[in-house]
Structure formats: C-alpha cells, structure tokens
Design a protein around this motif. Structure first.
Motif, PDB file in Angstrom:
ATOM      1  N   GLY A 128       1.006  -1.340  -0.382  1.00 41.70           N
ATOM      2  CA  GLY A 128       0.178  -0.256  -0.680  1.00 41.70           C
ATOM      3  C   GLY A 128       0.802   1.531  -0.011  1.00 41.70           C
ATOM      4  N   THR A 129       2.281   1.291   0.522  1.00 41.78           N
ATOM      5  CA  THR A 129       3.049   2.452   0.464  1.00 41.78           C
ATOM      6  C   THR A 129       3.318   2.827  -1.032  1.00 41.78           C
ATOM      7  N   VAL A 130       3.255   3.819  -2.152  1.00 41.24           N
ATOM      8  CA  VAL A 130       3.191   4.372  -3.207  1.00 41.24           C
ATOM      9  C   VAL A 130       3.551   5.619  -3.169  1.00 41.24           C
ATOM     10  N   TRP A 131       4.465   5.977  -3.499  1.00 45.45           N
ATOM     11  CA  TRP A 131       5.432   6.970  -3.995  1.00 45.45           C
ATOM     12  C   TRP A 131       4.789   7.658  -5.298  1.00 45.45           C
ATOM     13  N   LEU A 132       4.197   8.389  -5.207  1.00 44.08           N
ATOM     14  CA  LEU A 132       3.931   9.920  -6.128  1.00 44.08           C
ATOM     15  C   LEU A 132       5.133  11.304  -6.072  1.00 44.08           C
ATOM     16  N   GLY A 133       4.932  11.333  -7.749  1.00 49.38           N
ATOM     17  CA  GLY A 133       5.402  12.946  -7.854  1.00 49.38           C
ATOM     18  C   GLY A 133       5.003  13.567  -8.923  1.00 49.38           C
ATOM     19  N   TRP A 134       5.005  14.512  -9.312  1.00 45.92           N
ATOM     20  CA  TRP A 134       3.970  15.441 -10.767  1.00 45.92           C
ATOM     21  C   TRP A 134       5.667  16.233 -10.810  1.00 45.92           C
ATOM     22  N   ALA A 135       6.042  16.415 -12.272  1.00 45.65           N
ATOM     23  CA  ALA A 135       6.285  17.859 -13.146  1.00 45.65           C
ATOM     24  C   ALA A 135       5.554  18.293 -13.548  1.00 45.65           C
ATOM     25  N   THR A 136       5.940  19.633 -13.311  1.00 43.09           N
ATOM     26  CA  THR A 136       5.306  21.298 -13.800  1.00 43.09           C
ATOM     27  C   THR A 136       6.910  21.726 -14.065  1.00 43.09           C
ATOM     28  N   GLY A 139       8.646  22.353 -11.363  1.00 42.03           N
ATOM     29  CA  GLY A 139       9.313  21.912 -10.976  1.00 42.03           C
ATOM     30  C   GLY A 139       8.610  20.671 -10.388  1.00 42.03           C
ATOM     31  N   VAL A 140       9.469  19.798  -9.143  1.00 42.63           N
ATOM     32  CA  VAL A 140       9.170  18.542  -9.203  1.00 42.63           C
ATOM     33  C   VAL A 140       8.132  18.128  -7.502  1.00 42.63           C
ATOM     34  N   VAL A 141       7.714  18.480  -7.432  1.00 42.32           N
ATOM     35  CA  VAL A 141       6.625  17.877  -6.158  1.00 42.32           C
ATOM     36  C   VAL A 141       6.305  16.190  -5.960  1.00 42.32           C
ATOM     37  N   SER A 142       6.925  15.865  -4.629  1.00 41.08           N
ATOM     38  CA  SER A 142       6.296  14.358  -4.966  1.00 41.08           C
ATOM     39  C   SER A 142       5.732  14.106  -3.021  1.00 41.08           C
ATOM     40  N   GLU A 143       5.363  12.767  -3.258  1.00 34.37           N
ATOM     41  CA  GLU A 143       4.768  12.970  -1.306  1.00 34.37           C
ATOM     42  C   GLU A 143       4.891  11.220  -1.482  1.00 34.37           C
ATOM     43  N   VAL A 144       4.605  11.029  -0.086  1.00 35.49           N
ATOM     44  CA  VAL A 144       4.017   9.542  -0.187  1.00 35.49           C
ATOM     45  C   VAL A 144       3.061   9.086   0.646  1.00 35.49           C
ATOM     46  N   GLN A 145       1.964   7.816   0.028  1.00 32.55           N
ATOM     47  CA  GLN A 145       0.737   7.735   0.303  1.00 32.55           C
ATOM     48  C   GLN A 145       0.688   5.957   1.075  1.00 32.55           C
ATOM     49  N   HIS A 146       0.190   5.656   1.840  1.00 36.36           N
ATOM     50  CA  HIS A 146      -0.423   4.613   2.203  1.00 36.36           C
ATOM     51  C   HIS A 146      -1.568   3.877   2.122  1.00 36.36           C
TER      52      HIS A 146
END
Length: 178
Positions: A128-136, A139-146
């Motif tokens: 269920g651990t997922v790292w997500l990243g968005w590049a615009t 810049g790049v933004v990232s976060e982890v979700q469970h």
C-alpha cells in the motif's frame, strides 16, 4: 455499468472521472501535454487518461517502467539511486517524473512507484506504500501515500490520487500559455 451515470460509480471511480476531466481542461486551455511514468500501476493512469475521447489533444505518452532496468533505460533514473534508496522511494519517483519530461514532448508529468501487493512489502515499505511525483514547469513535487485494500484497490486509489493531485497542482499554479 454505464460510466456516464455518476450514481453507478464508486467514490474512487468518480474521483478519477472528475479529476481526469479537470486535468484535460486545464492542459487544453494552455496547450500543454501530459506524460506518465508508472511502475505499480502498470499503465493504468495512461489508460484512464486515454479512455477520454479527445485525449490526444493533451496526453503525449506513457512509460510503463515496472522493472528497475526499465526505470534506468526509459527514464534515465540512475541505477545507483535505485540501489541506494530502493525503487519505492522519494528520490526515485522524483527522478521518474523528471525523466518523463526529459524523454517526452510534454510540459507536465506524473510518476508513481509503490508496493501494490499482495506480496513485496516490508516493515519499512508495507503493501500500500506508494510514492507519487508530479513535474510541472514550477518544479517537481512528491509525496508518499499509504493506501489500504487489495492490489486492485491500491492501484485504483493511486490512479485517483495521482490525477486529483495533478489537477490541484495545475489549478494552484494558475497555468498560463507560453
């Protein structure tokens, strides 16, 4: 089930439909394209985007980089970065998002890497651990979700969150045509 009938959609499906439409409108308004870099979702984000008629106006391409070698070969993620932090990590998802931009004709990218299950988890990175990243352009933004649930639920929740957060980022940045 008729996807046009919102009463028949689950909350996750509803989030995907609404977020995808918003992303499409925001990107079309500025003439930008989206690229995806996916590991644990295996191309589901790209599939959900291209389910929408007219997506060729705003969706550029998707990279399915399930293996570590694919992340390196297709997105330019440094193998040493994967070795040091693991494929499911913030540095890797950030490199995936940036790599998607580097190897696509797009201005925006979303990347995901995680443990969908039912196996493969660890004490440090449970299923269920997922790292997500968005590049615009900002810049790049990232976060982890469970996320909770079975493999399908984790993957669908990842798609929904990826698109919802992308829509939010594009709105907050008040994207403007170049």
């Amino acid at each position: 089930m008729n996807p046009a009938d919102p009463d028949l959609l689950s909350n996750t499906e509803r989030t995907i439909h609404i977020s995808r439409a918003l992303v499409a409108n925001l990107l079309n308004d500025v003439g930008w394209k989206l690229a995806t870099a996916e590991s644990c979702t295996g191309g589901l984000i790209a599939a959900r985007c291209t389910d929408l008629a007219g997506s060729s106006d705003w969706f550029e391409r998707g990279f399915v980089t399930y293996s570590n070698a694919a992340k390196t070969e297709m997105l330019g993620v440094d193998a040493a970065l994967i070795e040091q932090h693991g494929a499911v990590s913030e540095p890797v998802v950030r490199a995936m998002a940036q790599g998607a931009l580097n190897y696509a004709q797009a201005q925006v990218a979303v990347a995901v890497t995680g443990v969908a299950g039912p196996s493969g988890g660890s004490a440090a990175k449970p299923v269920g651990t997922v790292w997500l990243g968005w590049a615009t352009p900002a810049g790049v933004v990232s976060e982890v979700q469970h996320f909770t649930g079975d493999r399908t639920q984790v993957r669908e929740a990842t798609v929904a969150h990826a698109l919802q957060r992308l829509a939010s980022l594009l709105q907050s940045q008040s994207v403007k045509p170049e």
